[in-house]
Design a protein around this motif. Structure first.
Motif, short mmCIF file in Angstrom:
data_model
loop_
_atom_site.label_atom_id
_atom_site.label_comp_id
_atom_site.label_asym_id
_atom_site.label_seq_id
_atom_site.Cartn_x
_atom_site.Cartn_y
_atom_site.Cartn_z
N ILE A 38 0.86 -1.18 0.00
CA ILE A 38 0.00 0.00 0.00
C ILE A 38 0.90 1.22 0.00
N CYS A 39 0.66 2.15 -0.92
CA CYS A 39 1.46 3.39 -0.99
C CYS A 39 0.54 4.60 -0.97
N LEU A 40 0.80 5.48 -0.03
CA LEU A 40 0.13 6.79 0.01
C LEU A 40 1.21 7.83 -0.24
N ILE A 64 -3.02 0.34 -3.88
CA ILE A 64 -2.61 -0.96 -3.35
C ILE A 64 -2.21 -1.84 -4.52
N MET A 65 -1.12 -2.59 -4.34
CA MET A 65 -0.62 -3.49 -5.38
C MET A 65 -0.45 -4.89 -4.82
N ARG A 118 -3.78 -6.37 -10.02
CA ARG A 118 -3.63 -5.47 -11.17
C ARG A 118 -3.40 -4.02 -10.71
N GLY A 119 -3.36 -3.82 -9.40
CA GLY A 119 -3.19 -2.47 -8.86
C GLY A 119 -4.53 -1.76 -8.77
N ILE A 120 -4.79 -1.10 -7.65
CA ILE A 120 -6.03 -0.35 -7.46
C ILE A 120 -5.69 1.05 -6.97
N GLU A 121 -6.30 2.06 -7.63
CA GLU A 121 -6.15 3.44 -7.18
C GLU A 121 -7.46 3.89 -6.55
N VAL A 164 -9.34 -0.23 -10.97
CA VAL A 164 -8.24 -1.14 -11.27
C VAL A 164 -7.37 -0.50 -12.35
N LEU A 165 -6.04 -0.66 -12.24
CA LEU A 165 -5.13 0.06 -13.11
C LEU A 165 -4.58 -0.76 -14.28
N SER A 166 -3.95 -1.88 -13.99
CA SER A 166 -3.30 -2.66 -15.04
C SER A 166 -4.32 -3.51 -15.78
N SER A 167 -4.01 -3.87 -17.02
CA SER A 167 -4.94 -4.66 -17.81
C SER A 167 -4.99 -6.10 -17.31
#
Length: 289
Positions: A38-40, A64-65, A118-121, A164-167
């Motif tokens: 998790i990155c803020l 979050i990844m 897939r990464g979530i923003e 969701v970020l990545s395909s």
């Protein structure tokens, strides 16, 4: 581009790592972790690269990844700030997956963790609320920090605007980083021998590296220098002995691998913000109101 594998070192008396990091810039460093991350990110503007996703941002950003998802930021502070701030939590995948599997109350996290691969923003509203949680984590004891982590996950789960970020088709074809085994060998040796005299030359010889190469290799992949990592382990053991026994402080210094009491006191104060004597008194004689 090959993504390198980083190694996360858990925080003291914790199963996972949490840190607040102050930086002047983040250079592009394509890497991944075996952990959930998790990155803020605050006070910064630039680009983030997660899997096959690239986007630009300006201001607070919460992501979050999932495990082994390659990522990197490339950013600088935004005026009038001269430092950017990153709150980062790295949670071992097996520990968290087992926690969710074995506790029905946490079953609500399954979908979030699956999508995190897939990464979530998250939305700006969730990002702003997460800052209060992260600030509280900085000064929390391990149990309270754990409860705050669950609170952060609850906040994420209820964000209806999270994206969701990545395909779905993205895969990390470079997950097998051959250097991982070398890093594990060095870290395992340190864990087994950290109360004994340790030299960079000895550790480097284990993995057929020069000492300079080992120092760079270790810092790049763990965000700790060798000395920082070894001293944190030694101070952690010292804290346990100070709390659980009445052993003399000079003896504890020897038992934890320090070469003299002055060095022990100096290192202890750097990491814990108090001398060993002050730390013991505070724990064993808490101030009551």
């Amino acid at each position: 581009m090959k993504a390198i594998c980083g190694k996360s070192i858990p925080s003291d008396n914790c199963s996972w790592r949490f840190a607040k990091v102050n930086l002047t810039t983040i250079e592009f460093n394509w890497h991944y972790h075996p952990e959930y991350e998790i990155c803020l990110t605050l006070n910064s503007a630039g680009s983030k690269h997660i899997g096959d996703h690239t986007s630009y941002y300006n201001g607070p950003n919460l992501v979050i990844m999932g495990p082994k998802l390659p990522h990197s930021w490339h950013c600088k502070p935004t005026p009038p700030h001269n430092e950017l701030i990153v709150y980062v939590a790295q949670i071992p995948a097996k520990w968290l997956d087992d926690l969710v599997y074995n506790n029905p109350e946490l079953g609500i996290l399954k979908n979030l963790l699956e999508r995190s691969k897939r990464g979530i923003e998250f939305s700006q509203a969730t990002t702003r609320e997460s800052l209060n949680i992260c600030k509280a984590m900085c000064h929390a004891e391990p149990l309270k920090r754990y409860l705050l982590l669950i609170e952060l996950f609850d906040l994420m789960v209820n964000d209806q605007q999270a994206k969701v970020l990545s395909s779905n088709s993205f895969s990390n074809q470079y997950q097998q980083d051959t250097a991982v085994a070398k890093l594990d060998k060095v870290i395992n040796y340190i864990y087994q021998h950290y109360t004994e005299p340790l030299t960079a030359e000895k550790l480097a010889s284990l993995v057929y590296m020069s000492t300079n190469h080992l120092h760079r290799f270790f810092k790049q992949r763990t965000e700790h220098t060798l000395n920082q990592f070894i001293n944190q382990l030694r101070i952690g053991k010292a804290c346990k002995l100070l709390i659980d026994s009445d052993t003399q402080i000079s003896t504890i210094s020897d038992l934890c691998g320090f070469n003299n009491i002055s060095n022990f006191n100096r290192r202890f104060r750097m990491i814990k913000g108090a001398t060993p004597k002050e730390y013991r008194n505070k724990i064993k004689n808490p101030v009551t109101i």
